[in-house]
Scaffold this motif. Structure first.
Motif, mmCIF file in Angstrom:
data_model
loop_
_atom_site.group_PDB
_atom_site.id
_atom_site.type_symbol
_atom_site.label_atom_id
_atom_site.label_comp_id
_atom_site.label_asym_id
_atom_site.label_seq_id
_atom_site.Cartn_x
_atom_site.Cartn_y
_atom_site.Cartn_z
ATOM 1 N N ILE A 300 0.872 -1.181 0.000
ATOM 2 C CA ILE A 300 0.000 0.000 0.000
ATOM 3 C C ILE A 300 0.906 1.227 0.000
ATOM 4 N N ASP A 301 0.768 2.043 -1.030
ATOM 5 C CA ASP A 301 1.711 3.131 -1.262
ATOM 6 C C ASP A 301 1.480 4.341 -0.371
ATOM 7 N N MET A 302 0.237 4.596 0.003
ATOM 8 C CA MET A 302 -0.044 5.793 0.797
ATOM 9 C C MET A 302 -1.293 5.587 1.637
ATOM 10 N N VAL A 303 -1.346 6.310 2.742
ATOM 11 C CA VAL A 303 -2.526 6.323 3.603
ATOM 12 C C VAL A 303 -3.167 7.691 3.459
ATOM 13 N N THR A 304 -4.472 7.702 3.241
ATOM 14 C CA THR A 304 -5.212 8.953 3.094
ATOM 15 C C THR A 304 -6.177 9.134 4.258
ATOM 16 N N THR A 305 -6.498 10.379 4.560
ATOM 17 C CA THR A 305 -7.561 10.635 5.534
ATOM 18 C C THR A 305 -8.924 10.350 4.924
#
Length: 418
Positions: A300-305
């Motif tokens: 998983i490349d990024m975590v978003t709000t």
């Protein structure tokens, strides 16, 4: 802007001063000196804060504000203020407005509304006209105007040929196509994860299969067409496996997960609190564990709000009728710190920029100052009176979170929280 930051612990693996405590002199928005002790003969404003840590500025790949059309939910001005107070120096803003952002003039409007702000607004254009999933929007024109990606927020593209053509067309100008992972015919009228909890509560469920079928389809299309694909907000363990396999084939795919899908399970819906009605839905502990591991190993490349303000009239209703969505900018840092170490949290909050056309700016002499100021150790309860967002639909309300944000330095501006 001329400031002197005193005794800050630098958390930036790309910096020459990573893991050291330094003074940082910033003149006219540029880092001009970093040293263990810097004098202040020009009497610049000094920033002295308890347990001060700094990192490269944080980035969020999926934020919704509302303007134009849904200003009762959030305005661009207050949304960017919220982002700054939450530690974000750049946010990619979705097209789920009224009218939908689907032309070059719409992109220009968003950029003009964000001018002269400390936070950089990166517009995401709709993938299809009015996000109806029928006809492809003006992707090239929007890209020329400054759109960083193309996405029908929370609306899956049901026509596989349309997704195929979009990937082929966007590849001509290196455009990033985003897909929401849900097969609506499988999801049906579900309102939460299909599992034991949905049966206990008597609520219709959305099977994990609804997500996984769409992810598999889009990855097959990507393998056929080439191009760049970003799968937004996955939520199941099987989706992780599918994307991990695709990456092993060297397909140009990235994905994100919403921070609340790393933190809560579907059991949180026991009291029918509509703050927990999000899309994709909260899943099982098995899924949460797989998602956290995938964040750690980079699948998983990024975590978003996945910050999505919803006005009270659309939330304070029966669970079946409530809109999906939660605000998340203000709670993201503290929530992530409850799941990961500080260094991993900062890595999560600063990665993904290049996928959306942003450059990383290490904390080194000569670079433009783009940084977030925070205290990683302070704990506090996230209460309603702390929310700056116009909408108050906060899934993390009353959670005890670890770490506080002091502010940001970006675009030759200093923004500090009171």
């Amino acid at each position: 802007m001329n400031i002197l930051i005193k005794s800050a612990t630098i958390i930036d693996p790309k910096s020459d001063f990573h893991n050291t405590i330094q003074d940082i002199l910033i003149e006219k928005g540029q880092i001009t000196k970093i040293d263990s002790s810097i004098k202040n003969p020009k009497n610049y404003q000094e920033i002295i804060l308890e347990n001060l840590h700094i990192s490269q500025g944080w980035f969020d790949s999926s934020v919704s504000f509302g303007e134009p059309g849904f200003e009762e939910r959030e305005t661009i001005k207050n949304g960017l203020k919220t982002a700054a107070s939450s530690g974000f120096t750049a946010v990619a803003v979705n097209a789920n407005t009224n009218p939908v952002i689907d032309t070059n003039s719409d992109i220009a409007f968003l950029k003009s509304k964000a001018q002269n702000h400390a936070v950089t607004l990166l517009p995401i254009g709709a993938l299809t006209i009015s996000s109806k999933g029928t006809d492809m929007a003006e992707l090239f024109d929007m890209g020329t105007a400054g759109a960083v990606a193309f996405y029908d927020y929370h609306k899956p593209i049901s026509n596989p040929n349309l997704m195929k053509i979009a990937l082929q067309y966007a590849s001509n100008f290196n455009g990033l196509v985003c897909s929401f992972p849900q097969e609506n015919k499988i999801a049906g009228h579900g309102v939460m994860n299909e599992h034991i909890t949905s049966t206990k509560l008597g609520l219709k469920g959305i099977p994990a299969l609804a997500e996984e079928l769409q992810v598999a389809r889009d990855l097959f299309l990507l393998e056929y067409t080439g191009g760049k694909l970003h799968i937004a907000t996955i939520s199941t363990a099987k989706s992780v496996e599918l994307i991990r396999e695709a990456k092993s084939k060297k397909l140009d795919v990235t994905c994100s997960v919403a921070v609340h899908n790393l933190y809560f399970t579907d059991e949180a819906l026991g009291d029918f609190n509509t703050h927990f009605k999000v899309l994709p839905p909260l899943r099982t502990q098995t899924d949460v564990d797989a998602l956290i591991e995938a964040v750690k190993d980079g699948t998983i490349d990024m975590v978003t709000t996945d910050h999505n303000p919803i006005d009270v009239e659309q939330k304070k209703v029966e669970f079946d009728r409530a809109d999906y969505g939660t605000i998340g900018l203000e709670s993201a840092f503290g929530a992530l710190q409850n799941c990961f170490t500080t260094k991993k949290t900062i890595d999560i909050l600063t990665r993904g920029k290049s996928r959306f056309g942003l450059e990383n700016t290490p904390i080194n002499v000569g670079n433009t100052a783009n940084m977030t100021l925070f205290n990683p150790d302070a704990k506090s309860k996230f209460t309603r009176d702390r929310i700056i967002s116009k909408s108050k639909n906060a899934i993390f309300e009353n959670e005890t979170l670890k770490g506080i944000v002091y502010g940001i330095v970006a675009n030759n501006q200093l923004v500090l929280n009171p």
